[in-house]
Design an enzyme around this catalytic site. Structure first.
Site, mmCIF file in Angstrom:
data_model
loop_
_atom_site.group_PDB
_atom_site.id
_atom_site.type_symbol
_atom_site.label_atom_id
_atom_site.label_comp_id
_atom_site.label_asym_id
_atom_site.label_seq_id
_atom_site.Cartn_x
_atom_site.Cartn_y
_atom_site.Cartn_z
ATOM 1 N N HIS A 84 0.812 -1.222 0.000
ATOM 2 C CA HIS A 84 0.000 0.000 0.000
ATOM 3 C C HIS A 84 0.843 1.269 0.000
ATOM 4 O O HIS A 84 0.324 2.362 -0.235
ATOM 5 C CB HIS A 84 -1.006 -0.008 1.164
ATOM 6 N N ASP A 220 1.079 -7.761 1.958
ATOM 7 C CA ASP A 220 1.341 -6.321 1.883
ATOM 8 C C ASP A 220 2.842 -6.038 1.774
ATOM 9 O O ASP A 220 3.465 -5.512 2.696
ATOM 10 C CB ASP A 220 0.742 -5.626 3.116
ATOM 11 N N SER A 662 4.064 1.883 8.486
ATOM 12 C CA SER A 662 3.801 0.978 7.370
ATOM 13 C C SER A 662 5.077 0.723 6.587
ATOM 14 O O SER A 662 5.767 1.655 6.174
ATOM 15 C CB SER A 662 2.742 1.570 6.440
#
Length: 726
Positions: A84, A220, A662
């Site tokens: 992402h 991810d 992230s």
């Protein structure tokens, strides 16, 4: 495989970790040596000083992408991060005929690697230096709040300018509510290329259904590569550039993270609010979050209507939709935690305890007694115009045309000034970023979407009460007091028709041509959006001036507030996250999430088959499904977990993280990458405000899932070889 360059500073944990509670703290690297006793009690056998050495292993391998974290995983500048975190690059390189967001991307050679788009950056932190005295020393008590703000800002600009003479990108960041300041120097790599991203059915498997939830089975991860000029120095994108050669990179572990194992996460967490006052958290609970949730839902419904049957439009709005959905789920969870979870009530209790602690000692009363009442007064004052200010800001958030016009108009006003007198964000150091931003938005611009979103945002402005009106907008549209709703609607539509007919703001070359123009030249273009930006500017500037005065008052009050909190705590405390390099640690562990529900620490490939529906959020690619079935039929793989009898997909740990983490590497005791941090659990996202030591969990993708997919699904053997994976 490559051994650690500076010796084995981090040693494997051989014994099970025995901690059972999450340990709060997104710690500054230089604080980690002070935590030696805690780490030793958890079974750590290495040297905590390794984390304080930003130019050593493993810290020198961890980088910022300017919103996400990443890490070098090869000597040729290969970078691992979350899927992402590269959505923008995938979107930038996609067309309806070649949809990389949906299908993924793998460069089979260096020549096939794609530019991640204008404005993409890799920041390698090279030093962190305390500069508190340089920023705060000799501030006369007689200074007004505005003078205090201006003096601090000027000193920060001067430090940054001096630091950047060496060619680095520098920043001066405030820690502990302005009590301490640190200068952060970073190498800024400007040529970033897309190397590999799995298909949407892997990288976003579970979608919004599973977002912030457990169990997860999301792949991810993605890979970028950093490029520099042939002289080894940062350079803009060029086919002549060469891969950056980092001094340090992480070994990717084919063994992943075992249950009970100690793990560290190193990254750049965005913002936490654990040291906010009760009145600030109360406003967030009662106004900010409910407002955002309502408006995000309205925008998502609007974007869905526009793009449902239009693939090209859906591609353009994909990034905005993903961002809105992610924030929507996150803030719903935070709001639930603040209210139902009792976080707001606990914050109130903490503040009352602080007041009682201050009141119990006359010397404390003298030193801190005025602080909380003054902060409450500032908060109450800011709330008087919050709705108007938020709606005004939201106009540009909705419309990329207006946002571009406002940026270019402000730039024209700042250009004639001396550089140190220019506003932060509009100094010469920022001009290339502004240009790149205008280039990058071209791939997502669409007049139909822009008009629809601006029409929606103008509706919010029209609904503002008397006394909080955005008068320049009312005047531009022709709105009048007591105007019938039907007449107001007609006036808005007529104005928007004229606005979009009279602009070239959707044209890349036109926008870039305005970068060099003065204010008079800009206005002479008679572009309708430039005219709107000019009309709104005085009100925006008035709001900014009020904000500077308030910031000056906070610069006087908040350090003393923090002093009181630290004195009462009487121990080692981590500052709130502020997008600077941090280290957190914990163990791989499940959790009793709520009554009758226990979360196991790992998920496996088996869960993908169980969730697979072939549509929506659960649509894994057929080649992955075939590979999973082949594995379960007996095909050998080195990534099998014998205890789980499967390849692990995701795992939970007790590390303390937030947005910005992230893509952060999850490290074992040897400093090897065993996963990538990508999410938290819905039940404890309110830990941004008050840490839950029992239930807080973070979600990681296991390195074994990543490597298995690269080998068995996507055929990324050349990357495995580059990382030293046999």
């Amino acid at each position: 495989m490559r051994s650690l360059r500076t010796g084995v500073l981090l040693v494997a944990v051989l014994l099970p970790v025995v901690a059972s509670r999450a340990d709060e703290g997104m710690w500054m690297p230089q604080q980690i040596p002070q935590l030696a006793a805690r780490l030793q009690a958890m079974g750590f056998k290495g040297d905590p000083k390794a984390f304080a050495d930003l130019t050593g292993q493993p810290m020198g391998a961890v980088v910022s992408l300017g919103g996400c974290t990443a890490s070098f995983v090869s000597p040729d500048g290969l970078i691992a991060t979350n899927h992402h975190c590269v959505t923008g690059g995938l979107q930038f390189n996609s067309t309806p005929q070649r949809n990389l967001l949906r299908d993924g991307f793998l460069a089979k050679s260096r020549e096939e690697e794609l530019s991640n788009g204008p404005g993409s950056r890799v920041f390698v932190t090279t030093s962190v230096t305390e500069v508190t005295d340089a920023i705060l020393a000799n501030l006369p008590p007689s200074l007004t709040d505005r003078q205090r703000y201006d003096t601090i800002e000027r000193r920060m600009k001067e430090r940054i300018a001096a630091c950047e003479k060496g060619g680095l990108r520098c920043n001066v960041a405030s820690f502990f509510e302005g009590l301490r300041y640190f200068e952060i120097a970073q190498l800024e790599i400007k040529d970033v290329r897309l190397v590999y991203a799995p298909a949407e059915g892997i990288g976003v498997f579970g979608g919004e259904t599973d977002n912030w939830r457990w169990p997860r089975h999301t792949g991810d991860w993605s890979f970028l590569r950093a490029y520099v000029g042939k002289d080894g120095q940062p350079a803009s994108y060029s086919k002549d550039n060469v891969p950056y050669r980092p001094k340090h990179w992480l070994k990717v572990s084919p063994e992943g993270a075992k249950s009970g194992e100690l793990v560290f996460v190193v990254g750049y967490p965005g913002r936490t609010q654990r040291h906010q006052t009760y009145s600030e958290v109360k406003e967030t609970t009662e106004w900010s979050f409910p407002r955002f949730i309502r408006l995000a839902q309205e925008q998502l419904a609007l974007l869905d209507r526009l793009s449902r049957d239009n693939k090209a439009l859906a591609l353009k709005v994909a990034g905005r939709v993903q961002g809105l959905n992610n924030s929507l789920t996150n803030q719903k969870g935070m709001l639930e935690g603040l209210i139902k979870g009792g976080v707001l009530a606990q914050k109130e209790g903490q503040e009352k305890a602080l007041e009682q602690w201050i009141a119990a000692d006359p010397s404390r009363v003298k030193k801190y007694g005025d602080v909380l009442p003054a902060l409450r007064s500032l908060q109450a004052e800011s709330e008087k115009t919050r709705e108007r200010n938020a709606v005004l800001s939201g106009l540009a958030s909705a419309s990329s045309y207006l946002s571009a016009a406002q940026t270019l108009y402000r730039l024209s006003l700042e250009r004639p000034k001396n550089d140190l007198d220019r506003e932060p964000g509009f100094q010469q150091r920022d001009w290339s970023r502004i240009r790149e931003g205008q280039e990058r938005i071209q791939r997502t611009l669409d007049a139909i979407v822009d008009r629809a979103l601006l029409r929606w945002a103008v509706g919010l402005a029209v609904a503002l009460p008397a006394g909080q009106r955005i008068e320049p907008l009312d005047k531009a549209i022709g709105l009048q007091a007591g105007m019938a709703q039907g007449d107001a609607e007609k006036a808005i539509d007529a104005y928007l028709n004229t606005l979009y007919a009279g602009t070239k703001m959707g044209d890349r070359e036109f926008r870039l041509s305005l970068m060099e123009k003065g204010t008079a030249e800009l206005e002479s273009t008679r572009d309708s959006f430039i005219a709107l930006a000019a009309a709104l500017y005085p009100l925006q500037e008035s709001i900014r001036e009020t904000g500077k005065n308030r910031a000056g008052a906070n610069a006087r009050l908040r350090p003393r507030y923090m002093e009181a909190l630290l004195a009462k705590a009487g121990g080692l405390v981590a500052p709130d996250a502020n997008s600077t390099l941090r280290v957190t640690y914990g163990q791989v562990m499940g959790v009793d999430a709520r009554d009758g529900l226990f979360y196991k620490p790992h998920t496996t490939l088996r869960g993908i088959l169980e969730k697979q529906t072939g549509e929506g959020d659960f649509n894994a690619p057929q080649n992955q499904l075939d590979a999973i079935r082949a594995l379960h039929a007996g095909k050998k793989t080195p990534y099998l977990d014998t205890a789980l009898k499967d390849v692990p997909a995701n795992f939970l740990s007790t590390v303390d993280t937030t947005g910005g983490n992230s893509g952060s590497p999850s490290l074992n005791g040897k400093g090897e990458l065993v996963g990538l941090l990508f999410d938290g659990t819905y039940e404890t996202v309110a830990s941004n405000f008050l840490f839950d030591k029992v239930k807080t969990r973070s979600i990681h993708v296991d390195s074994r899932y990543m490597l298995w997919n690269m080998a068995e699904v996507d055929g990324a053997g050349q990357l495995l070889k580059e990382m030293g994976i046999k």
